[in-house]
Design a protein around this motif. Structure first.
Motif, PDB file in Angstrom:
ATOM      1  N   LEU A 182       0.809  -3.392 -10.015  1.00 30.11           N
ATOM      2  CA  LEU A 182      -0.132  -2.475  -9.372  1.00 30.11           C
ATOM      3  C   LEU A 182      -1.519  -3.093  -9.347  1.00 30.11           C
ATOM      4  CD1 LEU A 182       0.412   0.297  -8.139  1.00 30.11           C
ATOM      5  CD2 LEU A 182      -0.512   1.332 -10.216  1.00 30.11           C
ATOM      6  N   THR A 183      -2.090  -3.213  -8.154  1.00 29.52           N
ATOM      7  CA  THR A 183      -3.394  -3.853  -8.009  1.00 29.52           C
ATOM      8  C   THR A 183      -4.182  -3.168  -6.899  1.00 29.52           C
ATOM      9  OG1 THR A 183      -4.492  -5.984  -7.621  1.00 29.52           O
ATOM     10  CG2 THR A 183      -2.443  -5.591  -6.425  1.00 29.52           C
ATOM     11  N   THR A 184      -5.274  -3.777  -6.464  1.00 29.58           N
ATOM     12  CA  THR A 184      -6.076  -3.206  -5.383  1.00 29.58           C
ATOM     13  C   THR A 184      -5.461  -3.574  -4.036  1.00 29.58           C
ATOM     14  OG1 THR A 184      -7.485  -5.170  -5.376  1.00 29.58           O
ATOM     15  CG2 THR A 184      -8.201  -3.302  -6.723  1.00 29.58           C
ATOM     16  N   PRO A 185      -5.832  -2.862  -2.965  1.00 32.26           N
ATOM     17  CA  PRO A 185      -5.335  -3.238  -1.635  1.00 32.26           C
ATOM     18  C   PRO A 185      -5.751  -4.655  -1.275  1.00 32.26           C
ATOM     19  CG  PRO A 185      -6.299  -1.047  -1.595  1.00 32.26           C
ATOM     20  CD  PRO A 185      -6.644  -1.643  -2.920  1.00 32.26           C
ATOM     21  N   LYS A 186      -5.179  -5.183  -0.200  1.00 37.51           N
ATOM     22  CA  LYS A 186      -5.393  -6.574   0.191  1.00 37.51           C
ATOM     23  C   LYS A 186      -6.863  -6.936   0.307  1.00 37.51           C
ATOM     24  CE  LYS A 186      -4.164  -9.982   3.702  1.00 37.51           C
ATOM     25  NZ  LYS A 186      -3.404 -10.245   4.936  1.00 37.51           N
ATOM     26  N   ASN A 187      -7.674  -6.062   0.923  1.00 35.73           N
ATOM     27  CA  ASN A 187      -9.087  -6.394   1.102  1.00 35.73           C
ATOM     28  C   ASN A 187      -9.959  -5.922  -0.053  1.00 35.73           C
ATOM     29  OD1 ASN A 187      -9.320  -3.650   1.467  1.00 35.73           O
ATOM     30  ND2 ASN A 187      -9.680  -3.746   3.668  1.00 35.73           N
ATOM     31  N   GLY A 188      -9.339  -5.346  -1.082  1.00 34.58           N
ATOM     32  CA  GLY A 188     -10.091  -4.937  -2.263  1.00 34.58           C
ATOM     33  C   GLY A 188     -10.862  -3.646  -2.111  1.00 34.58           C
ATOM     34  N   GLU A 230       0.835  -1.213   0.000  1.00 32.75           N
ATOM     35  CA  GLU A 230       0.000   0.000   0.000  1.00 32.75           C
ATOM     36  C   GLU A 230       0.863   1.253   0.000  1.00 32.75           C
ATOM     37  OE1 GLU A 230      -3.732  -1.999   2.498  1.00 32.75           O
ATOM     38  OE2 GLU A 230      -2.249  -0.753   3.531  1.00 32.75           O
ATOM     39  N   LEU A 231       1.955   1.216   0.759  1.00 34.32           N
ATOM     40  CA  LEU A 231       2.873   2.361   0.794  1.00 34.32           C
ATOM     41  C   LEU A 231       3.483   2.597  -0.583  1.00 34.32           C
ATOM     42  CD1 LEU A 231       4.445   4.424   2.598  1.00 34.32           C
ATOM     43  CD2 LEU A 231       6.188   2.655   2.850  1.00 34.32           C
ATOM     44  N   LEU A 232       3.942   1.502  -1.219  1.00 32.97           N
ATOM     45  CA  LEU A 232       4.570   1.624  -2.538  1.00 32.97           C
ATOM     46  C   LEU A 232       3.581   2.025  -3.614  1.00 32.97           C
ATOM     47  CD1 LEU A 232       6.888  -1.539  -2.427  1.00 32.97           C
ATOM     48  CD2 LEU A 232       7.503   0.844  -1.977  1.00 32.97           C
ATOM     49  N   GLY A 233       2.295   1.748  -3.407  1.00 34.81           N
ATOM     50  CA  GLY A 233       1.281   2.058  -4.416  1.00 34.81           C
ATOM     51  C   GLY A 233       0.740   3.470  -4.357  1.00 34.81           C
ATOM     52  N   LEU A 234       1.176   4.266  -3.384  1.00 38.26           N
ATOM     53  CA  LEU A 234       0.653   5.627  -3.233  1.00 38.26           C
ATOM     54  C   LEU A 234       1.057   6.531  -4.400  1.00 38.26           C
ATOM     55  CD1 LEU A 234       1.321   6.325   0.561  1.00 38.26           C
ATOM     56  CD2 LEU A 234      -0.898   5.871  -0.529  1.00 38.26           C
ATOM     57  N   ASN A 235       0.122   7.394  -4.798  1.00 36.32           N
ATOM     58  CA  ASN A 235       0.396   8.466  -5.762  1.00 36.32           C
ATOM     59  C   ASN A 235       0.348   9.798  -5.026  1.00 36.32           C
ATOM     60  OD1 ASN A 235       0.627   6.661  -7.856  1.00 36.32           O
ATOM     61  ND2 ASN A 235      -1.400   7.076  -8.710  1.00 36.32           N
TER      62      ASN A 235
END
Length: 357
Positions: free
Chosen positions: A232-238, A204-209
């Motif tokens: 790049l995908t959705t967070p763990k819980n979607g 989640e940290l790496l996926g931040l814009n």
């Protein structure tokens, strides 16, 4: 006086051998044979039991269990992989190929008995964690076989096999995190304090814009994550999570973004080549900080546990902690009472005051 064919109860017939065969009509309309018995009474008893199973919707089509375990397992795998994370799919495929199929692959599903499972379990001499993972997957697939009507019961009955054999993890606290944080500088320090302030997983940290942070409110929107397998995908819980950062994280992000071109879709944190920071780069920075602080076995994911425990110490309710952590099960609680943005800001302020740098 011998029993004639015409006087036999329905579903029972006398065989040339003198034994009595019991037959019944299955729910799918086919005629099934239960077996042969020495007396009419024994045959009748089995028929009554089978009819009770059908009446109570407990009937199992025993012909389905003639399928090979390997064929059934890949069917289950294909069904489950659509809802699992890429990393979990990879782990399951590896366990099937390496652990389960060499032993049970060609065996009929009905022949995977409690005895066969326990014999396999007892023969394994590998590490307890690997052994546990293999057994857990077998248990999962056999539960599916019961649910899908292939088996009447799960043959995985080894006592204690589902108990996690992992050694207890160390209990880390805020002072431990602060030690590591104190040895990091520049972007790595910012990433760590943001992860702590927003209770973020590494992906989640790496996926931040850059557009995910609102400097006016201090709210961070977490709507994507980086996966080692899927990119790049959705967070763990979607689901998207919005969390008010602790003041320390908010100040660090303000300073980090100040003077940078505000392309809202640009990565929040960039590596040496300008793209997103990679897992390996994040891990290397974290490990370097841990080594400098003299802390072993402190994992990056432990930051999330430490920070949520810190939040709990502010007096936040379980529901509010779940909301900040973005746990999947929070949805059930939200149906009746939701955590407001105002309350989330209050919790962040309390936690900020208790976080001494």
């Amino acid at each position: 006086m011998s029993t004639s064919k015409t006087t036999l109860p329905e579903g029972i017939r006398k065989l040339p051998s003198g034994r009595f065969q019991a037959r019944y009509k299955a729910p799918d309309g086919t005629r099934r044979t239960l077996g042969s018995y020495a007396t009419v009474k024994e045959a009748q008893k089995e028929l009554i039991l089978k009819e009770a199973e059908i009446e109570q919707s407990r009937w199992i089509d025993d012909r389905k269990a003639d399928v090979a375990f390997g064929e059934f397992a890949w069917d289950v795998f294909g069904h489950k992989e659509r809802t699992l994370k890429a990393s979990t799919v990879t782990a399951h495929r590896s366990l099937l190929n390496r652990e389960l199929l060499p032993v049970f692959g060609t065996m009929k599903l009905k022949d995977v008995t409690p005895y066969e499972v326990e014999k396999w379990w007892g023969s394994r001499k590998d590490k307890p964690v690997s052994k546990h993972h293999a057994y857990s997957l077998l248990n999962n697939y056999m539960n599916t076989a019961v649910r899908w009507g292939y088996l009447a019961s799960n043959p995985c009955l080894v006592r204690g096999a589902l108990k996690d054999p992992s050694e207890p993890r160390p209990v880390w606290g805020v002072p431990d995190f602060q030690k590591v944080y104190g040895y990091c500088t520049d972007q790595m320090a910012t990433m760590l304090i943001v992860a702590f302030s927003g209770h973020l997983r590494a992906g989640e940290l790496l996926g931040l814009n850059r557009g995910d942070f609102d400097p006016e409110t201090g709210v961070l929107t977490v709507s994507r994550a980086v996966s080692k397998q899927a990119g790049l995908t959705t967070p763990k819980n979607g689901e998207t999570k919005r969390v008010t950062l602790l003041q320390q994280g908010r100040d660090a992000l303000d300073a980090h973004l100040r003077g940078r071109a505000m392309d809202m879709d640009a990565p929040m944190f960039t590596g040496p080549r300008g793209g997103r920071v990679k897992y390996a780069e994040l891990r290397a920075g974290w490990v370097k900080g841990c080594e400098a602080a003299g802390l072993e076995n402190f994992h990056f994911h432990d930051i999330r546990h430490v920070s949520l425990t810190h939040i709990a110490h502010t007096g936040a309710s379980l529901r509010e902690i779940m909301a900040r952590g973005g746990h999947k099960s929070v949805q059930a609680a939200m149906r009746y009472q939701s955590a407001t943005g105002q309350r989330d800001s209050e919790i962040a302020a309390l936690a900020s005051a208790g976080f001494i740098r």
